[in-house]
Design an enzyme around this catalytic site. Structure first.
Site, PDB file in Angstrom:
ATOM      1  N   ASP A 164      10.729   4.250 -19.425  1.00  0.00           N
ATOM      2  CA  ASP A 164      10.474   3.337 -20.542  1.00  0.00           C
ATOM      3  C   ASP A 164      11.007   4.050 -21.786  1.00  0.00           C
ATOM      4  O   ASP A 164      10.425   5.022 -22.263  1.00  0.00           O
ATOM      5  CB  ASP A 164       8.964   3.061 -20.642  1.00  0.00           C
ATOM      6  CG  ASP A 164       8.631   2.028 -21.720  1.00  0.00           C
ATOM      7  OD1 ASP A 164       9.389   1.932 -22.706  1.00  0.00           O
ATOM      8  OD2 ASP A 164       7.600   1.339 -21.580  1.00  0.00           O
ATOM      9  N   TYR A 180       2.102   3.574 -21.613  1.00  0.00           N
ATOM     10  CA  TYR A 180       1.759   2.404 -22.417  1.00  0.00           C
ATOM     11  C   TYR A 180       0.625   1.652 -21.703  1.00  0.00           C
ATOM     12  O   TYR A 180       0.717   1.397 -20.502  1.00  0.00           O
ATOM     13  CB  TYR A 180       3.001   1.512 -22.568  1.00  0.00           C
ATOM     14  CG  TYR A 180       2.709   0.204 -23.240  1.00  0.00           C
ATOM     15  CD1 TYR A 180       2.313   0.165 -24.570  1.00  0.00           C
ATOM     16  CD2 TYR A 180       2.811  -0.992 -22.543  1.00  0.00           C
ATOM     17  CE1 TYR A 180       2.031  -1.038 -25.181  1.00  0.00           C
ATOM     18  CE2 TYR A 180       2.533  -2.203 -23.160  1.00  0.00           C
ATOM     19  CZ  TYR A 180       2.141  -2.212 -24.484  1.00  0.00           C
ATOM     20  OH  TYR A 180       1.859  -3.410 -25.085  1.00  0.00           O
ATOM     21  N   ARG A 195      18.091 -21.444 -17.699  1.00  0.00           N
ATOM     22  CA  ARG A 195      17.252 -20.381 -17.131  1.00  0.00           C
ATOM     23  C   ARG A 195      18.101 -19.404 -16.323  1.00  0.00           C
ATOM     24  O   ARG A 195      17.844 -18.206 -16.315  1.00  0.00           O
ATOM     25  CB  ARG A 195      16.124 -20.976 -16.276  1.00  0.00           C
ATOM     26  CG  ARG A 195      15.286 -19.930 -15.549  1.00  0.00           C
ATOM     27  CD  ARG A 195      13.887 -20.411 -15.181  1.00  0.00           C
ATOM     28  NE  ARG A 195      13.870 -21.748 -14.601  1.00  0.00           N
ATOM     29  CZ  ARG A 195      14.296 -22.052 -13.376  1.00  0.00           C
ATOM     30  NH1 ARG A 195      14.765 -21.122 -12.574  1.00  0.00           N
ATOM     31  NH2 ARG A 195      14.256 -23.292 -12.946  1.00  0.00           N
TER      32      ARG A 195
HETATM   33  C1  LIG Z   1       5.162  -2.522 -26.739  1.00  0.00           C
HETATM   34  C2  LIG Z   1       5.514  -1.707 -25.554  1.00  0.00           C
HETATM   35  C3  LIG Z   1       5.679  -2.290 -24.292  1.00  0.00           C
HETATM   36  C4  LIG Z   1       5.420  -3.763 -24.049  1.00  0.00           C
HETATM   37  O1  LIG Z   1       6.334  -4.576 -24.682  1.00  0.00           O
HETATM   38  P1  LIG Z   1       6.007  -6.101 -25.151  1.00  0.00           P
HETATM   39  O2  LIG Z   1       7.297  -6.525 -25.757  1.00  0.00           O
HETATM   40  O3  LIG Z   1       4.862  -6.012 -26.107  1.00  0.00           O
HETATM   41  O4  LIG Z   1       5.648  -6.866 -23.926  1.00  0.00           O
HETATM   42  C5  LIG Z   1       6.064  -1.469 -23.246  1.00  0.00           C
HETATM   43  N1  LIG Z   1       6.264  -0.156 -23.410  1.00  0.00           N
HETATM   44  C6  LIG Z   1       6.100   0.450 -24.610  1.00  0.00           C
HETATM   45  C7  LIG Z   1       6.327   1.930 -24.733  1.00  0.00           C
HETATM   46  C8  LIG Z   1       5.730  -0.299 -25.720  1.00  0.00           C
HETATM   47  O5  LIG Z   1       5.542   0.303 -26.908  1.00  0.00           O
END
Ligand SMILES: *Cc1c(COP(=O)(O)O)cnc(C)c1O
Length: 388
Positions: free
Chosen positions: A187, A115, A63
């Protein structure tokens, strides 16, 4: 990793390489004992101590650290031009770790079509935990300054955004964040570091859903946080990773590295095909609106042209006839698959509003398309038949 005195080639130069070159050999540091080109996945959960009780190789428990996970993290830090990266079990685990690094009472400014999972975490778990947030249209960085409070710690942006493909000027947002004493988090899932690197543009933190383009084959769940040089928040995020335990498992890290070796090539084809598909949809009489930053009339086209290497493989469109017609179109595709998620080799279409928890701001007539690696002619004819 290469040991001195072996027969191996001198190490590759590190600072001058193109991102495609780094990606093409991701997870291939080389194993001096066997000469294997591809590094194996280290699935072990624990590591041996020496007789004196020390851990001379630095690894203690799965971990806390793992060589395959570490290799993935080092690759991400390099390709995003950050100083370090921290890998998680999913994109949402990565996003949550950044939010957990804040304190109750802190405030976050979020882009207004973030998102849905990010918005949902902020409006439920983290609201209960004492974080406040406001949503603003980040097309105008002035909106960030207007929403600022003394306790604002983060400006959270997505460009292109999911699912409306809105573009925001990341350098301008970095300036706005700095002026209000907050950090900028981007993001970068939709763009990937092949198309856009937010850290050199001024971002403090980049997050990814590794589940999407980075792994790229619809068979890995993962997430990662990348931080710029000198960001003190890193220690806290690393501590949350190890202590709270939502770590990326070694096999997922290995699969993600495997997928990333073709990321440059995949993205290039996906961008080229998406451009063709967007042009087709934009000219179709039954499509009322096409959202793709590569289209000249997209409001963020100029900024996207400036801050991205290409316009990406994601697009959305709205159908004449509203939700019912959008569902009909999705029901008629035969090559494109009906599913949520994105960034894989197979094209996916999704009626987004019905997959998001209420209340959603996604238009009911909207279909989102993740363009895969199928031939563009097959995708266009599939859509052409489905549109009728
Ligand atoms: C899918 C997505 C997430 C979340 O990711 P997971 O791997 O599904 O937890 C976050 N931001 C964006 C822009 C996404 O498309």
């Amino acid at each position: 990793m290469r040991q001195a005195g072996g027969q191996s080639n001198p190490p590759m130069p590190t600072d001058t390489l193109n991102i495609d070159t780094i990606l093409a050999q991701a997870g291939c540091k080389g194993d001096p004992t066997t000469g294997s080109i591809v590094d194996p996945p280290y699935l072990t959960t624990t590591y041996e101590r020496d007789a004196d009780g020390s851990y001379p190789r630095g690894y203690v428990y799965g971990r806390s650290d793992n060589p395959t996970r570490r290799s993935f993290e080092e690759t991400l830090a390099r390709i995003e031009e950050g100083s370090d990266a921290v890998a998680f079990a999913s994109g949402m685990a990565a996003i949550s770790a950044v939010l957990q690094a804040l304190n109750p009472g802190d405030h976050v400014i979020l882009n207004d079509d973030a998102y849905h999972g990010t918005r949902s975490a902020l409006s439920t778990v983290f609201r209960d935990w004492g974080l406040a947030f406001d949503e603003v249209d980040m097309g105008d960085p002035e909106n960030v300054r207007s929403a600022a409070r003394p306790e604002t710690r983060l400006v959270w942006a997505e460009s292109p955004s999911n699912p409306l493909l809105k573009i925001s000027d990341l350098s301008a947002l970095a300036g706005a964040a700095r002026s209000i004493g907050a950090h900028l988090v981007v993001d970068n899932t939709f763009a990937t570091p092949v198309l856009q690197r937010p850290i050199p543009l001024g971002a403090d933190v980049v997050v990814h859903s590794v589940t999407k383009y980075l792994s790229g084959h619809t068979d890995v769940l993962g997430g990662v946080v990348v931080v710029r040089e000198g960001l003190e928040m890193l220690d806290r995020i690393r501590h949350i990773q190890i202590t709270c335990g939502a770590v990326m498992d070694p096999f997922s890290a290995w699969l993600a590295l495997r997928g990333m070796r073709s990321l440059g090539a995949r993205i290039r084809v996906q961008c080229a095909t998406a451009r063709q598909v967007a042009a087709f949809l934009n000219n179709h009489p039954r499509v009322t609106r096409t959202y793709y930053p590569g289209l000249f009339d997209h409001p963020g086209h100029r900024i996207a042209q400036h801050q991205m290497a290409d316009f990406g493989g994601m697009l959305s469109f709205e159908m004449e006839g509203g939700e019912e017609e959008a569902m009909q179109v999705a029901s008629r595709v035969r090559v494109i698959r009906r599913a949520t998620s994105l960034g894989g080799t197979e094209s996916l279409i999704e009626h987004r509003a019905s997959n998001e928890p209420a209340p959603t701001r996604t238009p009911p007539a909207l279909l989102r398309l993740s363009v895969g690696l199928e031939h563009e002619d097959d995708l266009v004819s599939d859509l052409s038949e489905a549109l009728g």
